[in-house]
Enzyme design. Structure first.
Site, mmCIF file in Angstrom:
data_model
loop_
_atom_site.group_PDB
_atom_site.id
_atom_site.type_symbol
_atom_site.label_atom_id
_atom_site.label_comp_id
_atom_site.label_asym_id
_atom_site.label_seq_id
_atom_site.Cartn_x
_atom_site.Cartn_y
_atom_site.Cartn_z
ATOM 1 N N THR A 134 43.160 40.867 31.459
ATOM 2 C CA THR A 134 43.696 39.515 31.532
ATOM 3 C C THR A 134 44.129 39.207 32.967
ATOM 4 O O THR A 134 44.404 40.115 33.758
ATOM 5 C CB THR A 134 44.877 39.354 30.551
ATOM 6 O OG1 THR A 134 45.217 37.971 30.441
ATOM 7 C CG2 THR A 134 46.085 40.155 30.998
ATOM 8 N N ALA A 175 42.363 38.168 35.422
ATOM 9 C CA ALA A 175 41.380 38.478 36.469
ATOM 10 C C ALA A 175 40.766 37.215 37.058
ATOM 11 O O ALA A 175 40.143 37.270 38.117
ATOM 12 C CB ALA A 175 40.285 39.381 35.913
ATOM 13 N N LYS A 183 36.591 27.561 24.703
ATOM 14 C CA LYS A 183 37.603 28.629 24.592
ATOM 15 C C LYS A 183 37.935 28.768 23.108
ATOM 16 O O LYS A 183 38.933 28.227 22.629
ATOM 17 C CB LYS A 183 38.842 28.268 25.414
ATOM 18 C CG LYS A 183 39.950 29.320 25.389
ATOM 19 C CD LYS A 183 39.696 30.447 26.348
ATOM 20 C CE LYS A 183 40.889 31.417 26.377
ATOM 21 N NZ LYS A 183 40.728 32.460 27.409
ATOM 22 N N GLY A 237 41.986 49.308 42.709
ATOM 23 C CA GLY A 237 41.742 49.686 41.320
ATOM 24 C C GLY A 237 40.526 49.020 40.724
ATOM 25 O O GLY A 237 40.088 49.384 39.625
#
EC number: 6.3.3.3
Length: 218
Positions: free
Chosen positions: A9, A11, A35, A151
């Site tokens: 989430t 991103a 959505k 990361g």
């Protein structure tokens, strides 16, 4: 149909989905944003949810559209859809078969249908299905958005490993924010090495709109 998911989430799925849809529409490719499932919303007082932003863009093509036309399961709780559904509407599990039919109806009217998931690939929708299962049921192509922070290499490789094990076309794109100068020295060198050995290179979203549009349409 293009399904947009992410390494996690926050991103940047919604931002990237909107930018890609705007690009496609500017190129003459009639594109709608959907959505189907959204959590952490309060439609009575907050009109800036992901689906509200999509609706704002979609109304440039069809003024008659409403929130209920593009977003079907909406929950207050900031959590995975399964948990929000069990807490807020325990007698109405999310029906992905019904969602699949409703989403595919848009393909009759639009050249490209972009569906944004909630969170990442393994986020549970029901006890049996997660977001990746839903994308597979839709028979959609997958665009996976990665953050641009330290990361990202691990996150991209884990998702690439998962997606390679399933029968779907996918692309991984890094949502590179303009002020992230560290990316070019910390993460980009490995991405470039990875791309020399991969037949499905990881791209930078902002530099690849034409490529991603072609991928979605082919």
């Amino acid at each position: 149909m293009l399904f947009i998911s992410a390494t996690n989430t926050n991103a940047g799925k919604t931002t990237c989905a909107r930018l890609l849809a705007q690009y496609c529409n500017a190129c003459g490719v009639k594109t709608i944003l959907l959505k189907p499932i959204e959590t952490g919303v309060n439609d009575a007082i907050n009109h800036s949810s992901d689906a509200h932003l999509f609706l704002q863009d979609n109304r440039l093509l069809d003024r008659s559209l409403t929130l209920k036309d593009i977003s079907f399961y909406r929950y207050h709780k900031v959590s995975a859809p399964l948990i929000a559904q069990q807490e807020e509407d325990p007698n109405a599990p999310i029906d992905t078969d019904n969602l699949t039919q409703r989403l595919h109806n848009f393909t009759k009217t639009y050249d490209l249908v972009i569906v944004e998931g909630a969170g990442g690939l393994c986020v549970p929708i029901t006890l049996e299905e997660n977001m990746l299962d839903f994308a597979l049921k839709l028979k959609a192509k997958m665009l996976l958005i990665s953050h641009d922070n330290l990361g990202l290499i691990n996150d991209c490789l884990l998702n690439d490993f998962l997606l390679k094990s399933h029968q779907l076309d996918y692309k991984i794109a890094i949502n590179l924010k303009g002020n992230n100068t560290a990316f070019h020295s910390i993460s980009l060198p490995y991405i470039e090495l990875f791309n020399t050995r991969s037949n499905n290179p990881i791209v930078i979203f902002q530099q690849s709109l034409k490529v991603l549009m072609s991928f979605a349409l082919k």
